[in-house]
Design an enzyme around this catalytic site. Sequence first.
Site, PDB file in Angstrom:
ATOM      1  NE  ARG A   1       4.078   1.807  -1.569  1.00  0.00           N
ATOM      2  CZ  ARG A   1       5.217   1.166  -1.376  1.00  0.00           C
ATOM      3  NH1 ARG A   1       6.235   1.388  -2.168  1.00  0.00           N
ATOM      4  NH2 ARG A   1       5.353   0.318  -0.396  1.00  0.00           N
TER       5      ARG A   1
ATOM      6  CD1 TRP B   1      -1.179  -5.277  -2.802  1.00  0.00           C
ATOM      7  CD2 TRP B   1      -2.182  -4.620  -4.675  1.00  0.00           C
ATOM      8  NE1 TRP B   1      -1.032  -6.274  -3.734  1.00  0.00           N
ATOM      9  CE2 TRP B   1      -1.630  -5.904  -4.893  1.00  0.00           C
ATOM     10  CE3 TRP B   1      -2.866  -4.005  -5.729  1.00  0.00           C
ATOM     11  CZ2 TRP B   1      -1.736  -6.575  -6.102  1.00  0.00           C
ATOM     12  CZ3 TRP B   1      -2.961  -4.677  -6.934  1.00  0.00           C
ATOM     13  CH2 TRP B   1      -2.400  -5.941  -7.103  1.00  0.00           C
TER      14      TRP B   1
ATOM     15  CD  GLU C   1       8.307 -16.126 -18.203  1.00  0.00           C
ATOM     16  OE1 GLU C   1       7.381 -16.636 -18.841  1.00  0.00           O
ATOM     17  OE2 GLU C   1       8.259 -14.956 -17.790  1.00  0.00           O
TER      18      GLU C   1
ATOM     19  CG  HIS D   1      13.823 -35.367 -31.558  1.00  0.00           C
ATOM     20  ND1 HIS D   1      13.859 -36.662 -32.026  1.00  0.00           N
ATOM     21  CD2 HIS D   1      14.421 -35.394 -30.338  1.00  0.00           C
ATOM     22  CE1 HIS D   1      14.429 -37.443 -31.117  1.00  0.00           C
ATOM     23  NE2 HIS D   1      14.773 -36.688 -30.079  1.00  0.00           N
TER      24      HIS D   1
ATOM     25  CB  CYS E   1      -0.853   0.032   1.255  1.00  0.00           C
ATOM     26  SG  CYS E   1      -1.744  -1.502   1.525  1.00  0.00           S
TER      27      CYS E   1
ATOM     28  CE  LYS F   1       8.307 -12.091 -19.559  1.00  0.00           C
ATOM     29  NZ  LYS F   1       7.348 -12.458 -18.549  1.00  0.00           N
TER      30      LYS F   1
ATOM     31  CG  ASN G   1       3.070  -0.750   2.899  1.00  0.00           C
ATOM     32  OD1 ASN G   1       2.509  -1.727   2.404  1.00  0.00           O
ATOM     33  ND2 ASN G   1       4.268  -0.352   2.534  1.00  0.00           N
ATOM     34  N   GLY G   2       1.992  -3.194   5.034  1.00  0.00           N
ATOM     35  CA  GLY G   2       2.725  -4.370   5.508  1.00  0.00           C
ATOM     36  C   GLY G   2       1.748  -5.465   5.899  1.00  0.00           C
TER      37      GLY G   2
ATOM     38  CE  LYS H   1       0.947  -7.005 -15.108  1.00  0.00           C
ATOM     39  NZ  LYS H   1       2.150  -7.785 -15.402  1.00  0.00           N
TER      40      LYS H   1
ATOM     41  CD  GLU I   1       5.706 -10.652 -22.368  1.00  0.00           C
ATOM     42  OE1 GLU I   1       4.493 -10.481 -22.500  1.00  0.00           O
ATOM     43  OE2 GLU I   1       6.198 -11.174 -21.359  1.00  0.00           O
TER      44      GLU I   1
HETATM   45  O1  M6R Z   1      -2.827 -12.372 -14.845  1.00  0.00           O
HETATM   46  P1  M6R Z   1      -2.440 -13.727 -15.388  1.00  0.00           P
HETATM   47  O2  M6R Z   1      -1.280 -14.315 -14.670  1.00  0.00           O
HETATM   48  O3  M6R Z   1      -3.595 -14.673 -15.456  1.00  0.00           O
HETATM   49  O4  M6R Z   1      -1.977 -13.433 -16.882  1.00  0.00           O
HETATM   50  C1  M6R Z   1      -1.609 -14.470 -17.732  1.00  0.00           C
HETATM   51  C2  M6R Z   1      -0.868 -13.955 -18.943  1.00  0.00           C
HETATM   52  O5  M6R Z   1      -1.681 -13.079 -19.676  1.00  0.00           O
HETATM   53  C3  M6R Z   1       0.435 -13.233 -18.566  1.00  0.00           C
HETATM   54  O6  M6R Z   1       1.267 -14.058 -17.800  1.00  0.00           O
HETATM   55  C4  M6R Z   1       1.198 -12.795 -19.832  1.00  0.00           C
HETATM   56  O7  M6R Z   1       1.661 -13.926 -20.517  1.00  0.00           O
HETATM   57  C5  M6R Z   1       2.349 -11.846 -19.466  1.00  0.00           C
HETATM   58  N1  M6R Z   1       2.281 -10.672 -20.251  1.00  0.00           N
HETATM   59  C6  M6R Z   1       3.683 -12.397 -19.714  1.00  0.00           C
HETATM   60  O8  M6R Z   1       4.703 -11.551 -19.374  1.00  0.00           O
END
Ligand code: M6R
Length: 607
Positions: free
Chosen positions: A27, A74, A480, A503, A2, A484, A98-99, A602, A487
Amino acid sequence: MCGIVGYIGSKNASAVLVEGLSKLEYRGYDSAGIALLEKGVIHTERSVGKLVNLRNMLIDNKFTATTGIGHTRWATHGKPSFENAHPHRSEGLTVVHNGIIENYLELKSMLIEKGYKFESETDTEVVAHLIKSNFSGYLRKAVRKSIEQIIGSYALAVISEEEPDRIIIARKDSPLVIGIGEDEMFAASDIPAVLSHTRNFIFLEEGDIAILKKGSYEIFDIDGTPIEREIKQIDWNPVMAEKAGYDHFMQKEIYEQPRAIIDTIRGRYSLEESTVFFDGFEKVESSAKAFNRIVIVACGTSWHAGLIAKFYLEKIAKIPVEVDIASEFRYRDLVIDDKTLFLALTQSGETADTLSALRIAKKMGSTVMSICNVVGSSIARESDSVIYTHAGPEIGVASTKAFTTQVVSLLLFSIYLGQKRGVLGHDESFRYLQAIVELPEVIEKVLEQDKNILEIAKNYKDVSNFLYLGRNVNYPVALEGALKLKEISYIHAEGYPAGEMKHGPIALIDKNLPVFVLCPKSSVYEKVASNVEEVKARDGIVIAVVTEGDEGLKGKCDHIIEIPATIEELSVFPTVVVTQIFSYHCAHLLGLDVDQPRNLAKSVTVE
Ligand code: M6R
């Protein structure tokens, strides 16, 4: 996570607090509130939702108070609601916090016995009543006595009608700064909140308590001894300040990971007893031995965390695990029932496909649990049990700290389930827990490699393709790492299990293809090292991530990035942090919008 602000001076406190809170919305922002000391009486205003709702509420108020405290929330304990919004009060005094207070249930029972009435589900209201119960005419002493009874983390600001000339603040494991103005004092979770008023700051240390008055302040250390703390001049511009001096939220969130992991594990294990505990897990616990399968469902980065969890749960809790992509799961002919434990992984708790999958599993009779970062989100609300990751808001679209806190939660859960199923002994539990406790330090050491990784990124930011290889627990990290990179830098990248290279993908290898190989010391080290040889034999470029002191691959690779040693299961943390930093630098060097990459959102709340 928070945000808190405090002000004492001659300006209109309401305006200073709301402006300060607006700089802390990153936050958390599910509710907000302020408390003002107006002519010796405390007035509280709170509102659910974003800060704009509180701001609108205050438009018609004619408060002239020059002392007050504010909070943007939060949620951690109790869903986002008016009752749970801060500030919280006990007669004549008000607190923002906060905490996380780990022993709040114990303290709450003690206070209820003494006759205190509770209006919220928060751990913070416990702090307000605790201070009141310890008050005998001197607020600082009451705060000190209270924090001696508290187990957990806190940044606190307290005002009282009995001592209206001061704000008492205190911190442990949650950030808090004092801003020193001319004849005015500020308190804040973070510098941006008050940077428009002052550039002079004191960073409180663990266990410090301070008294802020209009033109002065006093600080006391953990033993109650008056102490001088250095005043630092901050010359950040406001945009830098919001990101705590980092260039992007993603970079800040990468660096927050050691702290985020401490928050995730806090209060959930005992090293002495080698046990793990979660609140609200009665349903999972009572069926722990009856479950014959776990089905993990998630999307994107969360799905990668699920793939790692399969290794953990099968090894530690001895239960078969399937990991599915939510958008696939929801349209299959499913074979699940009341012996299936369904586990949704999600940062946001709002991903449409994951939510829909959870509803299907619930309808089919499965116990549904989730690991989630957002308290009160749809998936959290609809789950029988939830492990909140407590990572704090993740603002960069590319998930970083949400991933590592999910994985550490999954490891804790595997230990929990292994113990409840009677298949995990004390010594093995201790070995895992000990390694988890050391994890923040391991990640800190990886962060020290930042410059080295940047230099490597400079060589490859302009390539069109990348291959990531890993094996066993590091295979999902290869996926992953590739996600990363693509994206945020828009470089095409593929993740593969290293043993699968022969393969097909080996056909791609030539002198232009960089291959990122995750090769820490492990049970499959020799196998992955052979894959490195295969790439080099075809003139491919190898960037290898190896354990410190490993001489085996030196001289064979184009670049070596060393990571600290940890147990094999936990090697995914240092390896993934390397890939996060590498992707970040590639995107930044290319001048791309790191925090908001094109075409992405997001939270994916549509199918
Ligand atoms: O909020 P979520 O963890 O359910 O979201 C899932 C994906 O949309 C999310 O992990 C997405 O792949 C990210 N942008 C990756 O960095």
